[in-house]
Design a protein around this motif. Structure first.
Motif, PDB file in Angstrom:
ATOM      1  N   VAL A  18      61.527  11.812  55.138  1.00 41.49           N
ATOM      2  CA  VAL A  18      62.283  12.485  54.092  1.00 41.49           C
ATOM      3  C   VAL A  18      63.083  13.650  54.622  1.00 41.49           C
ATOM      4  CG1 VAL A  18      62.019  12.768  51.645  1.00 41.49           C
ATOM      5  CG2 VAL A  18      60.015  12.361  53.023  1.00 41.49           C
ATOM      6  N   ILE A  19      62.642  14.324  55.624  1.00 39.90           N
ATOM      7  CA  ILE A  19      63.319  15.474  56.199  1.00 39.90           C
ATOM      8  C   ILE A  19      63.731  16.444  55.110  1.00 39.90           C
ATOM      9  CG2 ILE A  19      65.233  16.286  57.566  1.00 39.90           C
ATOM     10  CD1 ILE A  19      65.261  13.773  59.048  1.00 39.90           C
ATOM     11  N   ALA A  20      62.823  17.384  54.870  1.00 43.18           N
ATOM     12  CA  ALA A  20      63.057  18.488  53.940  1.00 43.18           C
ATOM     13  C   ALA A  20      63.066  18.092  52.483  1.00 43.18           C
ATOM     14  CB  ALA A  20      64.348  19.223  54.276  1.00 43.18           C
ATOM     15  N   LEU A  21      62.808  16.813  52.164  1.00 39.25           N
ATOM     16  CA  LEU A  21      62.707  16.377  50.774  1.00 39.25           C
ATOM     17  C   LEU A  21      61.573  15.370  50.692  1.00 39.25           C
ATOM     18  CD1 LEU A  21      66.483  15.844  50.024  1.00 39.25           C
ATOM     19  CD2 LEU A  21      65.084  17.750  49.325  1.00 39.25           C
ATOM     20  N   GLY A  22      61.008  15.186  49.516  1.00 40.05           N
ATOM     21  CA  GLY A  22      59.879  14.281  49.379  1.00 40.05           C
ATOM     22  C   GLY A  22      60.297  12.896  48.942  1.00 40.05           C
ATOM     23  N   LEU A  23      59.888  11.865  49.671  1.00 36.82           N
ATOM     24  CA  LEU A  23      60.255  10.494  49.330  1.00 36.82           C
ATOM     25  C   LEU A  23      59.780  10.111  47.946  1.00 36.82           C
ATOM     26  CD1 LEU A  23      61.363   7.710  50.101  1.00 36.82           C
ATOM     27  CD2 LEU A  23      59.121   7.178  51.008  1.00 36.82           C
ATOM     28  N   VAL A  24      58.529  10.374  47.639  1.00 37.40           N
ATOM     29  CA  VAL A  24      57.993   9.959  46.352  1.00 37.40           C
ATOM     30  C   VAL A  24      58.760  10.621  45.213  1.00 37.40           C
ATOM     31  CG1 VAL A  24      55.984   9.999  44.855  1.00 37.40           C
ATOM     32  CG2 VAL A  24      55.701   9.527  47.289  1.00 37.40           C
ATOM     33  N   THR A  25      59.110  11.880  45.397  1.00 36.66           N
ATOM     34  CA  THR A  25      59.834  12.612  44.362  1.00 36.66           C
ATOM     35  C   THR A  25      61.271  12.149  44.236  1.00 36.66           C
ATOM     36  OG1 THR A  25      58.481  14.553  44.807  1.00 36.66           O
ATOM     37  CG2 THR A  25      60.525  14.913  43.592  1.00 36.66           C
ATOM     38  N   TYR A  26      61.937  11.872  45.370  1.00 31.53           N
ATOM     39  CA  TYR A  26      63.379  11.716  45.338  1.00 31.53           C
ATOM     40  C   TYR A  26      63.885  10.301  45.550  1.00 31.53           C
ATOM     41  CZ  TYR A  26      63.761  16.700  45.087  1.00 31.53           C
ATOM     42  OH  TYR A  26      63.670  17.993  44.670  1.00 31.53           O
ATOM     43  N   ALA A 117      59.363  28.557  50.195  1.00 27.35           N
ATOM     44  CA  ALA A 117      60.019  29.633  49.450  1.00 27.35           C
ATOM     45  C   ALA A 117      61.495  29.714  49.818  1.00 27.35           C
ATOM     46  CB  ALA A 117      59.329  30.960  49.723  1.00 27.35           C
ATOM     47  N   ARG A 118      61.807  29.516  51.091  1.00 27.84           N
ATOM     48  CA  ARG A 118      63.203  29.532  51.511  1.00 27.84           C
ATOM     49  C   ARG A 118      63.960  28.361  50.891  1.00 27.84           C
ATOM     50  NH1 ARG A 118      67.896  31.831  52.248  1.00 27.84           N
ATOM     51  NH2 ARG A 118      69.240  30.667  53.671  1.00 27.84           N
ATOM     52  N   ALA A 119      63.367  27.186  50.879  1.00 31.45           N
ATOM     53  CA  ALA A 119      64.022  26.026  50.276  1.00 31.45           C
ATOM     54  C   ALA A 119      64.297  26.261  48.800  1.00 31.45           C
ATOM     55  CB  ALA A 119      63.162  24.779  50.469  1.00 31.45           C
ATOM     56  N   ALA A 120      63.355  26.866  48.100  1.00 32.04           N
ATOM     57  CA  ALA A 120      63.554  27.178  46.685  1.00 32.04           C
ATOM     58  C   ALA A 120      64.705  28.158  46.508  1.00 32.04           C
ATOM     59  CB  ALA A 120      62.271  27.738  46.087  1.00 32.04           C
ATOM     60  N   GLN A 121      64.771  29.158  47.369  1.00 33.04           N
ATOM     61  CA  GLN A 121      65.840  30.142  47.295  1.00 33.04           C
ATOM     62  C   GLN A 121      67.198  29.482  47.516  1.00 33.04           C
ATOM     63  OE1 GLN A 121      66.271  33.131  50.515  1.00 33.04           O
ATOM     64  NE2 GLN A 121      66.146  34.671  48.891  1.00 33.04           N
ATOM     65  N   LEU A 138      63.318  21.276  45.467  1.00 32.76           N
ATOM     66  CA  LEU A 138      63.633  21.478  46.872  1.00 32.76           C
ATOM     67  C   LEU A 138      62.494  22.160  47.618  1.00 32.76           C
ATOM     68  CD1 LEU A 138      67.403  22.449  46.754  1.00 32.76           C
ATOM     69  CD2 LEU A 138      66.381  20.260  47.338  1.00 32.76           C
ATOM     70  N   SER A 139      61.707  22.952  46.928  1.00 36.84           N
ATOM     71  CA  SER A 139      60.578  23.613  47.594  1.00 36.84           C
ATOM     72  C   SER A 139      59.508  22.614  48.015  1.00 36.84           C
ATOM     73  CB  SER A 139      59.965  24.677  46.678  1.00 36.84           C
ATOM     74  OG  SER A 139      59.272  24.090  45.595  1.00 36.84           O
ATOM     75  N   GLU A 140      59.483  21.442  47.379  1.00 39.42           N
ATOM     76  CA  GLU A 140      58.494  20.430  47.737  1.00 39.42           C
ATOM     77  C   GLU A 140      58.811  19.779  49.082  1.00 39.42           C
ATOM     78  OE1 GLU A 140      58.608  17.736  44.486  1.00 39.42           O
ATOM     79  OE2 GLU A 140      57.792  19.160  43.030  1.00 39.42           O
ATOM     80  N   GLY A 141      60.089  19.819  49.467  1.00 37.33           N
ATOM     81  CA  GLY A 141      60.484  19.154  50.700  1.00 37.33           C
ATOM     82  C   GLY A 141      59.783  19.675  51.941  1.00 37.33           C
ATOM     83  N   PRO A 142      59.840  20.990  52.224  1.00 39.61           N
ATOM     84  CA  PRO A 142      59.152  21.496  53.409  1.00 39.61           C
ATOM     85  C   PRO A 142      57.651  21.233  53.395  1.00 39.61           C
ATOM     86  CG  PRO A 142      60.729  23.106  52.622  1.00 39.61           C
ATOM     87  CD  PRO A 142      60.664  22.031  51.569  1.00 39.61           C
ATOM     88  N   ILE A 143      57.040  21.231  52.217  1.00 39.07           N
ATOM     89  CA  ILE A 143      55.602  20.940  52.139  1.00 39.07           C
ATOM     90  C   ILE A 143      55.337  19.517  52.595  1.00 39.07           C
ATOM     91  CG2 ILE A 143      53.638  20.718  50.570  1.00 39.07           C
ATOM     92  CD1 ILE A 143      54.972  22.891  48.824  1.00 39.07           C
ATOM     93  N   ASN A 144      56.140  18.577  52.105  1.00 41.29           N
ATOM     94  CA  ASN A 144      55.963  17.181  52.506  1.00 41.29           C
ATOM     95  C   ASN A 144      56.261  16.986  53.984  1.00 41.29           C
ATOM     96  OD1 ASN A 144      55.266  16.260  49.924  1.00 41.29           O
ATOM     97  ND2 ASN A 144      57.408  16.146  49.313  1.00 41.29           N
ATOM     98  N   THR A 145      57.295  17.669  54.474  1.00 35.01           N
ATOM     99  CA  THR A 145      57.630  17.563  55.884  1.00 35.01           C
ATOM    100  C   THR A 145      56.499  18.092  56.758  1.00 35.01           C
ATOM    101  OG1 THR A 145      59.991  17.780  55.409  1.00 35.01           O
ATOM    102  CG2 THR A 145      59.281  18.233  57.658  1.00 35.01           C
ATOM    103  N   ARG A 146      55.954  19.250  56.396  1.00 34.75           N
ATOM    104  CA  ARG A 146      54.846  19.822  57.162  1.00 34.75           C
ATOM    105  C   ARG A 146      53.635  18.900  57.146  1.00 34.75           C
ATOM    106  NH1 ARG A 146      55.104  26.246  55.549  1.00 34.75           N
ATOM    107  NH2 ARG A 146      52.996  26.240  56.446  1.00 34.75           N
TER     108      ARG A 146
END
Length: 249
Positions: A18-26, A117-121, A138-146
């Motif tokens: 997904v790279i910075a975004l969540g597959l399931v979500t998006y 937090a940065r992605a949300a901003q 967008l804040s979910e993306g870094p969480i999924n990536t991590r």
């Protein structure tokens, strides 16, 4: 989205689908990194359905005139935004060049952080104001990536862990005076603690809409799959798939 993402027994980096975004979500709304980020299977070497055909508009010249498939213009020099908001360049002209320039900036911001937090901003800056959940999504993306990189999903980003998107080629679709879909081809660098950086090639589509005096990212509605357009930038295959070069910044 290719089923290549579902295969097992791959290193964890291959699951960064997904790279910075969540597959399931998006995956439903289309704002996903549509690429395998791994070597292509033999069957992938045929020209994908998403590739342009003669007569299609695939880009723009520096003067704003349209580039049709088969033309070979010089690299497109992107425009800077007119101001910075939360370290994001915004304020682009109401033109296709402005839209492409904004898309490169926005994707670079979205995909180059592991900080929720940065992605949300960033979402509060680049999203269409009517997309009320943009910051949360967008804040979910870094969480999924991590998670897929084997990093802790909360707390500070671990030292020596980073991701960086560098777009190098582009093409456009669904062109209208106030909207366009910009598709980027770029290198995605992944750095993990104790490991050498790893580079992948990715395809990054983004819808753009002219809203309130600037190009913004609307709530995604993409349904087309552009993952088959993945190619080595600058290669003959990339030319066949319609990719046009971006000037180095």
């Amino acid at each position: 989205m290719s089923d290549i993402f579902l295969r097992r027994r791959r290193p964890v980096v291959f699951y960064l689908f997904v790279i910075a975004l969540g597959l399931v979500t998006y995956v439903v709304v289309g704002l996903v990194v549509q690429t395998a980020l791994m070597p292509k299977r033999p069957s992938d070497h045929r020209v994908p359905a998403a590739a342009p055909i003669p007569g299609w508009v695939v880009g723009i010249h520096q003067d704003g005139s349209l580039v049709r498939f088969g033309e070979h213009p010089p690299p497109l020099q992107l425009l800077p935004g007119s101001r910075m908001v939360h370290e994001v360049s915004v304020g682009y002209p109401h033109s296709m060049l402005g839209a492409v320039s904004a898309a490169v900036e926005y994707w670079g911001q979205i995909a180059s952080t592991l900080d929720a937090a940065r992605a949300a901003q960033v979402g509060t800056v680049i999203a269409d104001p009517v997309w009320k959940t943009a910051a949360t999504k967008l804040s979910e993306g870094p969480i999924n990536t991590r998670r897929r990189l084997g990093l802790p999903t909360n707390g500070p980003v671990p030292d020596d862990a980073s991701v960086l998107l560098t777009p190098v080629s582009y093409q456009i679709r669904q062109i209208a005076p106030d909207s366009v879909t910009v598709i980027l081809l770029g290198y995605y660098q992944i750095t993990l603690p104790g490991q050498d950086p790893q580079n992948r090639i990715g395809v990054f589509p983004l819808q753009m809409r002219w809203v309130a005096g600037d190009w913004k990212m609307p709530s995604p509605t993409l349904s087309a799959d552009y993952s088959g357009l993945q190619a080595l930038p600058g290669s003959d295959e990339a030319a066949v798939f319609g990719w046009l070069p971006l000037a180095s910044r």
